[in-house]
Design a protein around this motif. Sequence first.
Motif, PDB file in Angstrom:
ATOM      1  N   LYS A 264      -6.690   7.925   2.779  1.00  0.00           N
ATOM      2  CA  LYS A 264      -6.757   7.419   1.404  1.00  0.00           C
ATOM      3  C   LYS A 264      -6.213   5.988   1.319  1.00  0.00           C
ATOM      4  O   LYS A 264      -6.756   5.153   0.606  1.00  0.00           O
ATOM      5  CB  LYS A 264      -6.019   8.341   0.450  1.00  0.00           C
ATOM      6  CG  LYS A 264      -6.736   9.672   0.272  1.00  0.00           C
ATOM      7  CD  LYS A 264      -6.134  10.472  -0.829  1.00  0.00           C
ATOM      8  CE  LYS A 264      -6.875  11.773  -1.022  1.00  0.00           C
ATOM      9  NZ  LYS A 264      -8.126  11.617  -1.733  1.00  0.00           N
ATOM     10  N   LEU A 265      -5.144   5.713   2.061  1.00  0.00           N
ATOM     11  CA  LEU A 265      -4.596   4.362   2.077  1.00  0.00           C
ATOM     12  C   LEU A 265      -5.602   3.370   2.651  1.00  0.00           C
ATOM     13  O   LEU A 265      -5.741   2.255   2.144  1.00  0.00           O
ATOM     14  CB  LEU A 265      -3.293   4.323   2.889  1.00  0.00           C
ATOM     15  CG  LEU A 265      -2.116   5.110   2.326  1.00  0.00           C
ATOM     16  CD1 LEU A 265      -0.953   5.092   3.306  1.00  0.00           C
ATOM     17  CD2 LEU A 265      -1.696   4.586   0.965  1.00  0.00           C
TER      18      LEU A 265
ATOM     19  N   THR B 250      -7.742  -3.462  -0.867  1.00  0.00           N
ATOM     20  CA  THR B 250      -6.945  -4.561  -0.318  1.00  0.00           C
ATOM     21  C   THR B 250      -6.289  -4.208   1.019  1.00  0.00           C
ATOM     22  O   THR B 250      -5.617  -5.045   1.614  1.00  0.00           O
ATOM     23  CB  THR B 250      -5.849  -4.997  -1.318  1.00  0.00           C
ATOM     24  OG1 THR B 250      -5.050  -3.876  -1.655  1.00  0.00           O
ATOM     25  CG2 THR B 250      -6.449  -5.629  -2.563  1.00  0.00           C
TER      26      THR B 250
ATOM     27  N   GLU C 124      -1.522  -9.345  -2.100  1.00  0.00           N
ATOM     28  CA  GLU C 124      -1.814  -9.493  -3.521  1.00  0.00           C
ATOM     29  C   GLU C 124      -0.788  -8.689  -4.310  1.00  0.00           C
ATOM     30  O   GLU C 124      -0.268  -7.692  -3.823  1.00  0.00           O
ATOM     31  CB  GLU C 124      -3.229  -9.007  -3.827  1.00  0.00           C
ATOM     32  CG  GLU C 124      -4.291  -9.856  -3.150  1.00  0.00           C
ATOM     33  CD  GLU C 124      -5.685  -9.556  -3.655  1.00  0.00           C
ATOM     34  OE1 GLU C 124      -5.840  -8.806  -4.624  1.00  0.00           O
ATOM     35  OE2 GLU C 124      -6.619 -10.091  -3.054  1.00  0.00           O
TER      36      GLU C 124
ATOM     37  N   GLU D 209       1.661   4.452  -4.827  1.00  0.00           N
ATOM     38  CA  GLU D 209       1.151   5.440  -5.776  1.00  0.00           C
ATOM     39  C   GLU D 209       0.647   6.697  -5.067  1.00  0.00           C
ATOM     40  O   GLU D 209       0.827   7.808  -5.559  1.00  0.00           O
ATOM     41  CB  GLU D 209       0.034   4.824  -6.610  1.00  0.00           C
ATOM     42  CG  GLU D 209      -0.554   5.787  -7.620  1.00  0.00           C
ATOM     43  CD  GLU D 209      -1.657   5.161  -8.451  1.00  0.00           C
ATOM     44  OE1 GLU D 209      -1.911   5.694  -9.534  1.00  0.00           O
ATOM     45  OE2 GLU D 209      -2.252   4.155  -8.023  1.00  0.00           O
ATOM     46  N   TYR D 210       0.042   6.555  -3.874  1.00  0.00           N
ATOM     47  CA  TYR D 210      -0.451   7.723  -3.145  1.00  0.00           C
ATOM     48  C   TYR D 210       0.681   8.667  -2.748  1.00  0.00           C
ATOM     49  O   TYR D 210       0.510   9.880  -2.726  1.00  0.00           O
ATOM     50  CB  TYR D 210      -1.258   7.308  -1.907  1.00  0.00           C
ATOM     51  CG  TYR D 210      -2.668   6.938  -2.280  1.00  0.00           C
ATOM     52  CD1 TYR D 210      -3.617   7.931  -2.498  1.00  0.00           C
ATOM     53  CD2 TYR D 210      -3.034   5.628  -2.458  1.00  0.00           C
ATOM     54  CE1 TYR D 210      -4.901   7.608  -2.874  1.00  0.00           C
ATOM     55  CE2 TYR D 210      -4.325   5.296  -2.829  1.00  0.00           C
ATOM     56  CZ  TYR D 210      -5.256   6.291  -3.033  1.00  0.00           C
ATOM     57  OH  TYR D 210      -6.530   5.963  -3.406  1.00  0.00           O
TER      58      TYR D 210
ATOM     59  N   PRO E 271       2.143  -1.594  -4.957  1.00  0.00           N
ATOM     60  CA  PRO E 271       2.166  -0.485  -5.919  1.00  0.00           C
ATOM     61  C   PRO E 271       1.014   0.506  -5.727  1.00  0.00           C
ATOM     62  O   PRO E 271       1.207   1.711  -5.881  1.00  0.00           O
ATOM     63  CB  PRO E 271       2.058  -1.176  -7.284  1.00  0.00           C
ATOM     64  CG  PRO E 271       2.559  -2.549  -7.061  1.00  0.00           C
ATOM     65  CD  PRO E 271       2.192  -2.897  -5.642  1.00  0.00           C
ATOM     66  N   ARG E 272      -0.173   0.015  -5.384  1.00  0.00           N
ATOM     67  CA  ARG E 272      -1.303   0.922  -5.133  1.00  0.00           C
ATOM     68  C   ARG E 272      -1.018   1.834  -3.953  1.00  0.00           C
ATOM     69  O   ARG E 272      -1.346   3.023  -3.970  1.00  0.00           O
ATOM     70  CB  ARG E 272      -2.575   0.121  -4.841  1.00  0.00           C
ATOM     71  CG  ARG E 272      -3.226  -0.442  -6.052  1.00  0.00           C
ATOM     72  CD  ARG E 272      -4.569  -1.089  -5.694  1.00  0.00           C
ATOM     73  NE  ARG E 272      -5.022  -1.896  -6.805  1.00  0.00           N
ATOM     74  CZ  ARG E 272      -4.934  -3.210  -6.874  1.00  0.00           C
ATOM     75  NH1 ARG E 272      -4.423  -3.901  -5.875  1.00  0.00           N
ATOM     76  NH2 ARG E 272      -5.357  -3.851  -7.932  1.00  0.00           N
ATOM     77  N   ILE E 273      -0.418   1.288  -2.916  1.00  0.00           N
ATOM     78  CA  ILE E 273      -0.088   2.073  -1.726  1.00  0.00           C
ATOM     79  C   ILE E 273       0.965   3.123  -2.056  1.00  0.00           C
ATOM     80  O   ILE E 273       0.813   4.301  -1.731  1.00  0.00           O
ATOM     81  CB  ILE E 273       0.394   1.141  -0.596  1.00  0.00           C
ATOM     82  CG1 ILE E 273      -0.797   0.330  -0.069  1.00  0.00           C
ATOM     83  CG2 ILE E 273       1.079   1.917   0.519  1.00  0.00           C
ATOM     84  CD1 ILE E 273      -0.421  -0.836   0.810  1.00  0.00           C
TER      85      ILE E 273
ATOM     86  N   GLY F 233      -0.835  -6.416  -6.568  1.00  0.00           N
ATOM     87  CA  GLY F 233      -1.042  -4.990  -6.804  1.00  0.00           C
ATOM     88  C   GLY F 233      -1.129  -4.131  -5.558  1.00  0.00           C
ATOM     89  O   GLY F 233      -1.194  -2.907  -5.652  1.00  0.00           O
ATOM     90  N   THR F 234      -1.108  -4.741  -4.373  1.00  0.00           N
ATOM     91  CA  THR F 234      -1.300  -3.975  -3.138  1.00  0.00           C
ATOM     92  C   THR F 234      -0.203  -2.941  -2.910  1.00  0.00           C
ATOM     93  O   THR F 234      -0.481  -1.758  -2.719  1.00  0.00           O
ATOM     94  CB  THR F 234      -1.413  -4.917  -1.929  1.00  0.00           C
ATOM     95  OG1 THR F 234      -2.558  -5.757  -2.096  1.00  0.00           O
ATOM     96  CG2 THR F 234      -1.568  -4.142  -0.635  1.00  0.00           C
TER      97      THR F 234
ATOM     98  N   ILE G   6      -8.129   1.905   0.155  1.00  0.00           N
ATOM     99  CA  ILE G   6      -7.737   0.940  -0.880  1.00  0.00           C
ATOM    100  C   ILE G   6      -8.379  -0.395  -0.528  1.00  0.00           C
ATOM    101  O   ILE G   6      -8.283  -0.862   0.614  1.00  0.00           O
ATOM    102  CB  ILE G   6      -6.203   0.810  -0.971  1.00  0.00           C
ATOM    103  CG1 ILE G   6      -5.583   2.146  -1.384  1.00  0.00           C
ATOM    104  CG2 ILE G   6      -5.813  -0.292  -1.948  1.00  0.00           C
ATOM    105  CD1 ILE G   6      -4.068   2.169  -1.331  1.00  0.00           C
TER     106      ILE G   6
END
Length: 95
Positions: free
Chosen positions: A67-68, A73, A16, A25-26, A21-23, A18-19, A71
């Motif tokens: 934490k990853l 996704t 997806e 970000e950590y 960038p979310r990863i 946003g996946t 998420i």
Amino acid sequence: MKSNNLTAFELTAESEPGTLPRILEYFALNSTTPSTVWARRNDDGSQKIYIEVEGLSDQRAYIIASKLAGIFTVNSATYVQNPVAELDGKSLKCA
């Protein structure tokens, strides 16, 4: 930061927008810059992601991997300290 300690994170996630960038970000939140980021979308709608980071302690790597994995996704997240430069038995080479 130069270090002999290398940590490799391997993730399987939903493909997806946003996946990734979310990863990443950590890592930014931990003031850590990955030395390698590799991602590939698979035909089944999943995404394989490989990230290498220098200078993380085992405890910090464990916390980031946990934490990853949290998420929504991300299907799985693992890490290896001081890995061999291979992913799924194939050398990582950029064309």
